[in-house]
Design an enzyme around this catalytic site. Structure first.
Site, PDB file in Angstrom:
ATOM      1  CE  LYS A 266     117.011 -10.655  -7.125  1.00  0.00           C
ATOM      2  NZ  LYS A 266     116.068 -11.446  -7.923  1.00  0.00           N
ATOM      3  N   PRO A 267     120.638  -5.958  -7.248  1.00  0.00           N
ATOM      4  CG  PRO A 267     120.956  -4.289  -8.859  1.00  0.00           C
ATOM      5  CD  PRO A 267     120.969  -5.777  -8.671  1.00  0.00           C
ATOM      6  CB  ALA A 268     115.725  -6.791  -6.462  1.00  0.00           C
ATOM      7  CG  ASN A 269     117.850 -10.183  -3.383  1.00  0.00           C
ATOM      8  OD1 ASN A 269     116.648  -9.951  -3.243  1.00  0.00           O
ATOM      9  ND2 ASN A 269     118.292 -11.283  -3.962  1.00  0.00           N
TER      10      ASN A 269
ATOM     11  CB  VAL B 194     115.051  -2.316   6.492  1.00  0.00           C
ATOM     12  CG1 VAL B 194     116.213  -1.385   6.189  1.00  0.00           C
ATOM     13  CG2 VAL B 194     115.508  -3.543   7.259  1.00  0.00           C
TER      14      VAL B 194
ATOM     15  CG  ASP C 187     118.999 -14.037  -6.242  1.00  0.00           C
ATOM     16  OD1 ASP C 187     119.419 -13.760  -7.391  1.00  0.00           O
ATOM     17  OD2 ASP C 187     117.807 -13.922  -5.907  1.00  0.00           O
TER      18      ASP C 187
ATOM     19  CG  ASP D 164     115.460 -12.719  -1.004  1.00  0.00           C
ATOM     20  OD1 ASP D 164     115.406 -13.839  -0.443  1.00  0.00           O
ATOM     21  OD2 ASP D 164     114.839 -12.462  -2.039  1.00  0.00           O
TER      22      ASP D 164
END
Length: 192
Positions: free
Chosen positions: A52-55, A8, A50, A68
């Site tokens: 969150k911004p990282a996912n 992506v 989970d 994720d």
């Protein structure tokens, strides 16, 4: 054996918000799209656990992609989702019930509320210290008002964010489609 994943092009939401908070309208629209993605996962019987911004990956066209699902679990396996005292998720985004070993679709909504708070203010509602300290904050302290950090956050968007962050799951929106509806009304400014 191997895992094939789509590539992506884009960047994580975490990288985007490292530059500071988003405009309230953009934050509401992004949270709406993520609420719709979670609603789809929940209809399939999957709890993310989970958020969150990282996912979240923002594609080059700006569209978010929730990714994720490594900690995801089937909603019908509730008794096996977590073990009390064992953190499944990222502490700054975990719902109070998730800390107690009981993750549900409402827990994903709470995590999305933490993410929305961060989009609006540039920080999570509770931060600092050990995971045990964060657990106490999530379970006992009322979340601060986003307007306390950024006065230009509209009151109705603040109310939506704080509803996501209710300690009791029953006080949050009924589900993620209802949350997405509230956010859609906020973005387009439609009543009702």
């Amino acid at each position: 054996h191997y895992i094939a994943s789509a590539f992506v092009p884009g960047k994580t939401l975490e990288a985007v918000i490292d530059g500071g908070p988003m405009l309230p309208r953009e934050a509401a629209e992004l949270a709406r799209k993520l609420a719709e993605a979670l609603a789809y996962a929940h209809r399939q019987g999957v709890i993310h656990r989970d958020v969150k911004p990282a996912n979240v990956m923002l594609r080059e066209d700006g569209e978010p992609l929730l990714m994720d699902f490594g900690l995801a679990a089937r909603a019908d396996e509730d008794s096996k989702l977590t073990v009390a005292g064992q953190i499944m998720g990222t502490p700054a985004y975990c719902a109070p019930e998730q800390w107690r070993g009981h993750a549900t679709a409402a827990s994903d909504q709470y995590s999305l509320g933490c993410l929305l708070f961060e989009l609006l203010t540039g920080q999570t509602p509770f931060a600092g210290g050990s995971p045990a300290h964060l657990m106490v904050l999530h379970e006992t302290q009322p979340p601060p008002s986003p307007r306390q950090f950024r006065a230009e956050v509209p009151r109705d968007l603040e109310a939506i964010c704080l509803k996501c962050l209710e300690k009791e799951p029953a006080r949050r929106d009924a589900d993620c489609p209802a949350l997405a509806h509230d956010l859609r009304r906020r973005v387009v400014g439609a009543p009702g």
